[in-house]
Design a protein around this motif. Structure first.
Motif, short mmCIF file in Angstrom:
data_model
loop_
_atom_site.label_atom_id
_atom_site.label_comp_id
_atom_site.label_asym_id
_atom_site.label_seq_id
_atom_site.Cartn_x
_atom_site.Cartn_y
_atom_site.Cartn_z
N TRP A 74 12.20 -20.00 -11.06
CA TRP A 74 11.72 -20.92 -12.07
C TRP A 74 11.91 -22.36 -11.59
N PRO A 75 11.12 -23.28 -12.12
CA PRO A 75 11.36 -24.70 -11.82
C PRO A 75 12.80 -25.08 -12.19
N ARG A 76 13.38 -25.96 -11.40
CA ARG A 76 14.77 -26.34 -11.66
C ARG A 76 14.91 -27.00 -13.04
N THR A 77 13.82 -27.52 -13.55
CA THR A 77 13.87 -28.10 -14.90
C THR A 77 14.18 -27.04 -15.94
N ASP A 84 21.64 -27.11 -20.13
CA ASP A 84 21.86 -28.03 -21.24
C ASP A 84 22.06 -27.26 -22.54
N THR A 85 21.25 -26.25 -22.75
CA THR A 85 21.35 -25.46 -23.98
C THR A 85 22.73 -24.82 -24.09
N LEU A 86 23.23 -24.22 -22.98
CA LEU A 86 24.54 -23.56 -23.00
C LEU A 86 25.66 -24.59 -23.19
N ALA A 87 25.51 -25.75 -22.54
CA ALA A 87 26.54 -26.79 -22.68
C ALA A 87 26.58 -27.33 -24.10
N GLU A 88 25.40 -27.57 -24.68
CA GLU A 88 25.33 -28.07 -26.05
C GLU A 88 25.90 -27.07 -27.04
N ALA A 89 25.80 -25.76 -26.71
CA ALA A 89 26.34 -24.72 -27.59
C ALA A 89 27.85 -24.63 -27.48
N GLY A 90 28.44 -25.35 -26.51
CA GLY A 90 29.90 -25.37 -26.40
C GLY A 90 30.47 -24.42 -25.39
N ALA A 91 29.69 -24.03 -24.39
CA ALA A 91 30.21 -23.12 -23.38
C ALA A 91 31.38 -23.74 -22.66
N ALA A 92 32.43 -22.95 -22.42
CA ALA A 92 33.62 -23.45 -21.72
C ALA A 92 33.36 -23.58 -20.23
N ALA A 93 32.54 -22.71 -19.68
CA ALA A 93 32.18 -22.77 -18.26
C ALA A 93 30.86 -22.05 -18.10
N VAL A 137 16.95 -33.61 -11.67
CA VAL A 137 17.12 -33.29 -13.09
C VAL A 137 18.22 -32.25 -13.26
N LEU A 138 18.21 -31.22 -12.40
CA LEU A 138 19.23 -30.17 -12.49
C LEU A 138 20.60 -30.72 -12.13
#
Length: 742
Positions: A74-77, A84-93, A137-138
């Motif tokens: 997939w495109p790196r975007t 970003d989605t996982l980080a915004e959801a509060g992923a610890a790592a 971007v990535l």
């Protein structure tokens, strides 16, 4: 009873097997642990690790995600949007089980290059060229997120040096047993790798058979210690600064060889490992709640609240299970497991404190069990036999296997049962084989020792069951034969002892051949005499006729020997050797008789004694074969001639004796029939004490007696009549002759 076999051989062989297996186990030769590993695989399939939520999730780029979002890569975007989605959801790592080693071909600048070759696209090319690359971007996304990047380690020297964002320290001797020291790597683009919070190796340790059983937590790269993806993800999730390794002498007590890893500590978690810094994996069965397809993470339909529920505070491993991406491995429970699941489940085990362990004392315990059980079976088996030994061996095997299983199921210990079981199996197999071989040697020895003296039937019976060689006997109806050489004392005087033996060998060999052919048991040789019998140790329903035919064959064979032997080179043979055969039938006691030091299969009884006396009477009556009435009654059709009523020496009761002159052919001969008629008339006159008429009858039939070789018998009767006529016989005399010599 001993021959070439050695009773202690099975014991020594069994102990040697135990020593060999113990040495093999102690040596720990690579590749020889395959059977033990397969046992551990079986345990895992029987009792997989129960799933507990350890705040670990897998975002899976599966077949449906590729169908929905497009062909991989997939495109790196898109990867950035996922991050970003996982980080915004509060992923610890967020740990990526993939390497971004090549620039994204879909970046705006790359597209601008393609459009520049076409006219009319100048404005679009200029606009695209001003946009940041997809990799940039990535990288920005990685920089703002708790991302753990990955790399593959290679044996060959390749790639740049690793620049880790965290440190590694150890207590004790440097961890020298972490092998090998990789010289190359495949890494993500520098701008991406420089933006991550952690870096861990994606390499997975596949066994020689391609099955993943252990998750390496530590690696060496160009002499530097580096962590695995799962260990680094656990560090980043806790925001720990470094990883601490304890080796064998780092805790103040020596455990194993210097440089052996004992444990790895990251943040609040201390993980016990093997000496190579590996975690024994215990996989769960597939659990749907652990895995979230990538398309769902990127779907606009999923709410922020749902994302927080799924990924908040979680360690997220991003990997691919799509078949075309070929990132699958074999585990003890499944042949096709996404590689990312190995990292994810290793993290789960570290968080939950669920550790399979092969303790330092495991090999020593296994060694002890080999010596104890293998040695015990080696000592016991030769004494108890194959069947009882099999029960003992199976019990030992069940104990070892059961103990290993209980240790796994209850305490998560990996105790290898294969070497102790191998020792038990090999000890049993080898000792049983050697015992069987010794039994065969023993039987061969029995054959060699006895087949010259006993009938083949008896030899086979004793060889099949040597326990029969015990004191004791049984009563049987039997036929007994005594054979003696006439004038043997005079023959012995003519020759040297070795020449006498030469003569006896030439005589006894063909005689015994006849007896054995007629199913006799040759009991013993008494000088020149032979004692044989029928109907023991095996039943012989035709014993009487077999005995009679054997006696007739023996006399016929002697006639042939008298013709042939004198002309035979290196054979001592006197002129005209004669024999006398006495036979009787009746009840005897037969069996192994003698002392505890020496046994002889023989028979005793009045029947035997009388047969011996009958043999002696053959000289007095001038016949070759003399039998008693009990045997005569069993020989209907044979040429029998009643001789007398005799009271033998040592016996008060008289018996009627007969001369055995031939078989059925002789009995049907006219000369024999005529002789029987005349002889019967003679006996009647003889017992009536009509001496003159009796003598006249003998004279009248003398030619028939002579024709059948009974001239000496006629002379015996003349001598008896002369002696009886001069004595005062009682009025009730019944014709019984009382023998005065044996």
């Amino acid at each position: 009873m001993r021959g070439t076999f050695k009773p202690g051989a099975p014991l020594l062989a069994g102990l040697a097997v135990v020593a060999a297996v113990a040495a093999l186990q102690f040596a720990a030769i690579p590749g020889f642990d395959r059977a033990g590993l397969m046992v551990f695989d079986t345990y895992q399939r029987a009792a997989p690790r129960p799933y507990e939520d350890a705040a670990v999730r897998v975002v899976d780029i599966d077949e449906e995600s590729i169908e929905r979002l497009g062909q991989w890569p997939w495109p790196r975007t898109e990867i950035a949007r996922l991050t970003d989605t996982l980080a915004e959801a509060g992923a610890a790592a967020i740990a990526f089980d993939m390497v971004f080693s090549e620039p994204d071909r879909t970046s705006p600048a790359k597209v601008a290059e393609q459009l520049a070759a076409e006219e009319g696209n100048a404005a679009l090319v200029t606009a695209l060229s001003r946009l940041p690359s997809n990799d940039a971007v990535l990288a920005d996304s990685f920089l703002l997120s708790p991302v753990v990047g990955g790399y593959f380690l290679l044996q060959e020297e390749r790639g740049r040096a690793l620049d880790l964002p965290s440190g590694m320290a150890w207590l004790g001797t440097p961890p020298a047993m972490v092998q090998p020291d990789y010289q190359g790597s495949v890494q993500s683009l520098p701008e991406l790798q420089g933006s991550v919070s952690g870096l861990g190796s994606l390499s997975i340790n596949k066994g020689e058979d391609g099955v993943v059983r252990r998750a390496p937590l530590l690696f060496f790269h160009r002499g530097e210690l580096v962590p695995s993806l799962s260990l680094e993800a656990l560090r980043v999730a806790q925001q720990a600064e470094s990883i601490l390794i304890t080796t064998s002498d780092g805790s103040g007590e020596t455990r194993g060889a210097p440089g052996a890893v004992v444990s790895v500590k990251v943040g609040d978690f201390e993980v016990p490992t093997n000496a190579e810094g590996e975690l024994w994996s215990q996989f769960t069965e597939p659990v749907p709640g652990r895995t979230v397809p990538a398309w769902q993470v990127l779907s606009p339909d999923i709410s922020a609240q749902k994302k927080a529920e799924l990924f908040g505070g979680q360690i997220i491993f991003v990997g691919a299970s799509a078949a075309g991406l070929r990132d699958v491995v074999a585990t003890p429970g499944d042949d096709r497991v996404p590689g990312v699941m190995v990292h994810a489940q290793a993290a789960e085990q570290m968080i939950l404190g669920w550790f399979l362990e092969r303790p330092d004392w495991a090999r020593g315990l296994e060694f002890f069990v080999i010596i104890l059980l293998g040695g015990a079976l080696a000592l016991i088996l030769p004494k108890v036999g194959a069947v009882s030994g099999a029960i003992i061996g199976l019990s030992g095997t069940a104990t070892v296997a059961g103990g290993s299983w209980i240790a796994f199921d209850q305490w998560k210990y990996l105790l290898d049962p294969t070497y102790p079981i191998l020792a038990l199996v090999l000890v049993y197999a080898l000792q049983t084989l050697l015992s069987f071989r010794q039994e065969e040697q023993q039987r061969a020895y029995i054959h060699d020792a006895f087949d010259r003296y006993l009938s083949p039937e008896m030899v086979r019976q004793i060889a099949a069951n040597p326990d029969k060689l015990q004191l004791g006997g049984e009563e049987r109806e039997m036929t007994v034969l005594f054979c003696d050489i006439r004038g043997f004392s005079k023959i012995s005087e003519q020759y040297e002892p070795h020449e006498v033996i030469n003569f006896l060998t030439g005589f006894l060999t063909p005689m015994c051949d006849i007896l054995l052919e007629r199913k006799a048991t040759v009991d013993k040789f008494i000088g020149d005499a032979i004692l044989a019998f029928w109907n023991a140790p095996l039943d012989d329903p035709d014993q009487f006729r077999n005995g009679a035919r054997a006696a007739l064959q023996m006399t016929a064979a002697l006639d042939q020997l008298n013709r042939d032997m004198p002309d035979k080179a290196n054979q001592i043979w006197p002129d005209n050797v004669g024999i006398g055969i006495g036979m009787n039938a009746g009840l005897c006691c037969v069996g192994n008789m003698g002392s505890e030091q020496r046994l002889s299969y023989s028979l005793i009884g009045d029947t035997v004694n009388i047969a011996s006396r009958f043999e002696g009477l053959t000289k007095q009556y001038g016949v070759k074969i003399l039998i008693g009435s009990a045997l005569a009654q069993q020989l209907g059709g044979f040429a029998l001639l009643e001789l007398d009523r005799v009271k033998v020496v040592g016996r008060d009761a008289p018996d009627t004796i007969y001369a055995l002159l031939g078989d059925e052919d002789v009995a049907s001969n006219g000369s024999f029939t005529e002789l029987v008629e005349g002889h019967t008339a003679f006996l009647s006159l003889y017992r009536e004490q009509d001496w003159s008429a009796a003598i006249a009858t003998l004279d009248r039939f003398s030619a028939r007696y002579e024709q059948l070789g009974l001239s000496a018998l006629c002379q015996t009767y003349f001598d008896h009549i002369k002696g009886l006529a001069d004595s005062n016989l009682p009025a009730n005399w019944d014709g019984t002759f009382e023998a005065t010599q044996k």
